[in-house]
Scaffold this motif. Structure first.
Motif, PDB file in Angstrom:
ATOM      1  N   CYS A  60      -3.435 -33.816 -54.731  1.00 31.05           N
ATOM      2  CA  CYS A  60      -3.991 -35.105 -55.155  1.00 31.05           C
ATOM      3  C   CYS A  60      -2.911 -36.041 -55.683  1.00 31.05           C
ATOM      4  N   GLY A  61      -1.772 -35.486 -56.099  1.00 22.98           N
ATOM      5  CA  GLY A  61      -0.692 -36.316 -56.634  1.00 22.98           C
ATOM      6  C   GLY A  61      -0.696 -36.407 -58.144  1.00 22.98           C
ATOM      7  N   GLY A  62      -1.637 -35.742 -58.784  1.00 22.88           N
ATOM      8  CA  GLY A  62      -1.735 -35.837 -60.238  1.00 22.88           C
ATOM      9  C   GLY A  62      -1.052 -34.715 -60.993  1.00 22.88           C
ATOM     10  N   SER A  63      -0.438 -33.776 -60.287  1.00 18.60           N
ATOM     11  CA  SER A  63       0.212 -32.665 -60.987  1.00 18.60           C
ATOM     12  C   SER A  63       1.471 -33.152 -61.702  1.00 18.60           C
ATOM     13  N   TYR A  64       1.851 -32.435 -62.742  1.00 16.72           N
ATOM     14  CA  TYR A  64       3.039 -32.807 -63.519  1.00 16.72           C
ATOM     15  C   TYR A  64       3.821 -31.543 -63.826  1.00 16.72           C
ATOM     16  N   ASN A  65       5.071 -31.529 -63.384  1.00 13.40           N
ATOM     17  CA  ASN A  65       5.907 -30.335 -63.531  1.00 13.40           C
ATOM     18  C   ASN A  65       5.223 -29.100 -62.945  1.00 13.40           C
ATOM     19  N   GLY A  66       4.457 -29.330 -61.891  1.00 14.15           N
ATOM     20  CA  GLY A  66       3.807 -28.221 -61.205  1.00 14.15           C
ATOM     21  C   GLY A  66       2.435 -27.859 -61.732  1.00 14.15           C
ATOM     22  N   TRP A  67       2.032 -28.435 -62.870  1.00 14.72           N
ATOM     23  CA  TRP A  67       0.746 -28.081 -63.474  1.00 14.72           C
ATOM     24  C   TRP A  67      -0.368 -28.988 -62.957  1.00 14.72           C
ATOM     25  N   CYS A  68      -1.539 -28.400 -62.773  1.00 10.31           N
ATOM     26  CA  CYS A  68      -2.728 -29.146 -62.363  1.00 10.31           C
ATOM     27  C   CYS A  68      -3.072 -30.177 -63.433  1.00 10.31           C
ATOM     28  N   GLU A  69      -3.448 -31.383 -63.007  1.00  8.79           N
ATOM     29  CA  GLU A  69      -3.758 -32.429 -63.987  1.00  8.79           C
ATOM     30  C   GLU A  69      -5.047 -32.136 -64.754  1.00  8.79           C
ATOM     31  N   VAL A  70      -5.952 -31.356 -64.165  1.00  4.49           N
ATOM     32  CA  VAL A  70      -7.202 -31.026 -64.849  1.00  4.49           C
ATOM     33  C   VAL A  70      -6.981 -29.920 -65.874  1.00  4.49           C
ATOM     34  N   PHE A  71      -6.067 -29.006 -65.559  1.00  2.00           N
ATOM     35  CA  PHE A  71      -5.764 -27.902 -66.472  1.00  2.00           C
ATOM     36  C   PHE A  71      -4.264 -27.860 -66.759  1.00  2.00           C
ATOM     37  N   PRO A  72      -3.732 -28.888 -67.426  1.00  2.00           N
ATOM     38  CA  PRO A  72      -2.288 -28.923 -67.696  1.00  2.00           C
ATOM     39  C   PRO A  72      -1.846 -27.748 -68.559  1.00  2.00           C
ATOM     40  N   ASN A  73      -0.713 -27.164 -68.157  1.00  2.00           N
ATOM     41  CA  ASN A  73      -0.131 -26.017 -68.866  1.00  2.00           C
ATOM     42  C   ASN A  73      -1.027 -24.779 -68.838  1.00  2.00           C
ATOM     43  N   GLU A  74      -2.059 -24.812 -67.989  1.00  2.00           N
ATOM     44  CA  GLU A  74      -2.937 -23.649 -67.832  1.00  2.00           C
ATOM     45  C   GLU A  74      -2.922 -23.119 -66.405  1.00  2.00           C
ATOM     46  N   LYS A  75      -3.045 -24.042 -65.438  1.00  2.00           N
ATOM     47  CA  LYS A  75      -3.092 -23.631 -64.036  1.00  2.00           C
ATOM     48  C   LYS A  75      -2.087 -24.434 -63.229  1.00  2.00           C
ATOM     49  N   LYS A  76      -1.336 -23.751 -62.387  1.00  2.00           N
ATOM     50  CA  LYS A  76      -0.429 -24.440 -61.483  1.00  2.00           C
ATOM     51  C   LYS A  76      -1.229 -25.033 -60.319  1.00  2.00           C
ATOM     52  N   CYS A  77      -0.789 -26.178 -59.840  1.00  2.00           N
ATOM     53  CA  CYS A  77      -1.402 -26.790 -58.663  1.00  2.00           C
ATOM     54  C   CYS A  77      -1.314 -25.804 -57.500  1.00  2.00           C
ATOM     55  N   ILE A  78      -2.396 -25.648 -56.740  1.00  2.00           N
ATOM     56  CA  ILE A  78      -2.360 -24.654 -55.667  1.00  2.00           C
ATOM     57  C   ILE A  78      -1.359 -25.043 -54.581  1.00  2.00           C
TER      58      ILE A  78
END
Length: 282
Positions: free
Chosen positions: A200-218
């Motif tokens: 989606c383009g919303g990840s930051y440093n590899g982390w999912c934007e919905v679950f930052p610092n919890e789940k990596k973007c797939i």
């Protein structure tokens, strides 16, 4: 830069520049308009046919200034490029930078020595092996699997498949599996947005934007898995269509082996009907 707007990166260097500008008497308005004019000039110099000019409460006179000033500056647009160079520290870029112009070259960055953004466990290796043996057309077990699924439908087959896929990927039983193209990661269960054809383009440093610092973007995970085997370039080999909801809650293995889902079409697996028609044609 606290990443409060997913997908929008404002580096500390750029933020410091904006903070400095807002101390001016006009609170930085003049600097912002001039920056917009310079961006206009650069876009025109790069060959764009138009630009979008917008903003809260923007006035006609300000738009006119941006265009007129941009036209004036466009004659020497390359001199302005360095003013828009605010890179993220240790950021990833696809192409090498031209030190003379500040623009990208056409030479891809050497990615081989860059570290992976996510660990690659043994599960992926096992799934690769399973796929190569049973899910690859023209391999030994594929005809066997196709023959099994061409037989009468049996709920036990679907149940067995579902148990395996729930354990490995929290399968949602969409019936039109996209795992083959995403390094055996399920976008329907592991991406909050069910993104099947790209991040989606919303990840930051590899982390999912919905679950930052919890789940990596797939897609970060898929890239890491594929890169380990030198196959990261395959991520853009296929366009994964939206899920075919006519297949929802049906066996994706059945749909794959009988050529009913999108993956079957990608791999040119004929449906039973197409196979029968081909036999008649002979």
């Amino acid at each position: 830069n606290s990443n409060q707007l997913p997908g929008c990166v404002v580096t500390d260097e750029l933020l410091a520049q904006l903070d400095k500008e807002r101390t001016a008497e006009d609170k930085g308005l003049g600097a912002r308009l001039l920056r917009a004019a310079k961006m206009y000039a650069i876009m025109k110099g790069m060959g764009y046919n138009g630009v979008h000019i917008g903003g809260h409460n923007i006035k006609f006179e300000q738009v006119e200034y941006i265009i007129d000033k941009g036209e004036e500056l466009s004659k020497n647009w390359m001199d302005l490029v360095h003013e828009f160079d605010y890179p993220m520290p240790n950021g990833f870029y696809v192409y090498e930078k031209d030190p003379k112009t500040g623009l990208n070259t056409t030479t891809p960055v050497n990615r081989q020595n860059l570290p992976l953004n996510d660990s690659v466990g043994v599960v992926y290796s096992g799934m690769r092996l399973m796929h190569s043996l049973a899910f690859t057309p023209h391999k030994r077990l594929f005809p066997v699997m196709r023959k099994i699924y061409k037989g009468r439908k049996n709920p036990r087959k679907h149940g067995f498949e579902h148990i395996i896929k729930v354990i490995t990927n929290d399968c949602k039983d969409c019936g039109d599996c996209a795992m083959f193209e995403l390094a055996y990661l399920c976008p329907m269960s592991q991406c909050p947005k069910n993104q099947r054809n790209g991040a989606c383009g919303g990840s930051y440093n590899g982390w999912c934007e919905v679950f930052p610092n919890e789940k990596k973007c797939i897609y970060v995970r898929a890239y890491s898995r594929l890169k380990k085997y030198g196959e990261e370039g395959t991520l853009d080999s296929y366009i994964i269509p939206p899920a075919n909801w006519d297949l929802y809650q049906t066996s994706s293995w059945y749909n794959f082996f009988l050529g009913r889902d999108h993956s079957g079409k990608i791999h040119n697996i004929p449906t039973v009907e197409e196979e029968e028609e081909a036999k008649k044609g002979k």
